[in-house]
Enzyme design. Structure first.
Site, PDB file in Angstrom:
ATOM      1  N   VAL A   1       0.840  -1.205   0.000  1.00 30.80           N
ATOM      2  CA  VAL A   1       0.000   0.000   0.000  1.00 30.80           C
ATOM      3  C   VAL A   1       0.872   1.251   0.000  1.00 30.80           C
ATOM      4  O   VAL A   1       0.632   2.189  -0.768  1.00 30.80           O
ATOM      5  CB  VAL A   1      -0.974  -0.009   1.199  1.00 30.80           C
ATOM      6  N   CYS A   2       1.897   1.279   0.838  1.00 26.26           N
ATOM      7  CA  CYS A   2       2.780   2.444   0.894  1.00 26.26           C
ATOM      8  C   CYS A   2       3.508   2.652  -0.428  1.00 26.26           C
ATOM      9  O   CYS A   2       3.697   3.785  -0.874  1.00 26.26           O
ATOM     10  CB  CYS A   2       3.786   2.299   2.030  1.00 26.26           C
ATOM     11  N   THR A   3       3.915   1.564  -1.058  1.00 23.75           N
ATOM     12  CA  THR A   3       4.606   1.650  -2.340  1.00 23.75           C
ATOM     13  C   THR A   3       3.720   2.313  -3.391  1.00 23.75           C
ATOM     14  O   THR A   3       4.152   3.229  -4.095  1.00 23.75           O
ATOM     15  CB  THR A   3       5.047   0.248  -2.804  1.00 23.75           C
TER      16      THR A   3
END
Length: 187
Positions: free
Chosen positions: A68-70
């Site tokens: 998700v952060c990527t």
């Protein structure tokens, strides 16, 4: 949990409670602390100098290399020019070190095709995360350390917080809605 008031000088404008301040970090109209330290590409980073007289957006991530952060950082990179047109600069934040950030950015750019040119602040000891009150004691990494919650701070040119959002690490955000923040909420 109580933390020594003197450890976090940015809280000096708030009332002390028996020489202690409960965790919680800055809120709307507080001056955001000047993050100083390393980013993926430099030591000696100074958030206030980087933002200058621009509006600023500081957004926190639970950890490097999470899917998700990527995708979120890739989306921010793809939309950075749109934020710049609105007079805002971006700064990411994660509790990882410089080497991890450098490797993660390669992954972000490969997966999303977005080139990360904004700073990604390094907080491997979680000092800034503690002072900001953004750690989630119920969500821990493989080492047993608490992860940061997802927080976004919109800063005015005087570095005070105009808008803030905080939500669990399990919640995704989209940056296309962030593009209208200034026009919709802060004019």
């Amino acid at each position: 949990e109580l933390v020594s008031f003197t450890k976090f000088s940015y809280l000096s404008g708030r009332k002390k409670k028996n020489s202690f301040e409960t965790m919680g970090g800055p809120t709307i109209n507080d001056k955001f602390p000047n993050l100083q330290g390393s980013t993926q590409s430099q030591d000696g980073f100074d958030l206030y100098n980087y933002f200058g007289d621009s509006w600023g957006i500081v957004f926190m991530h639970p950890g490097d290399f999470t899917p998700v952060c990527t995708t979120e950082l890739g989306e921010a990179a793809l939309r950075e020019e749109e934020f710049t047109k609105r007079g805002a600069k971006l700064c990411g934040f994660s509790c990882n070190d410089q080497k991890s950030h450098q490797e993660w950015i390669k992954d972000i750019e490969h997966v999303t095709k977005g080139k990360v040119t904004f700073p990604l602040y390094c907080d491997p000891n979680r000092d800034a995360a503690v002072s900001l009150g953004i750690l989630d004691e119920t969500n821990k990494d493989a080492k047993g350390l608490p992860l940061t919650v997802r927080s976004v701070y919109f800063l005015k040119p005087d570095k005070t917080i105009a808008l803030m959002m905080t939500y669990p690490a399990s919640t995704i955000r989209t940056f296309h809605r962030r593009l209208r923040w200034k026009e919709e909420s802060l004019q």
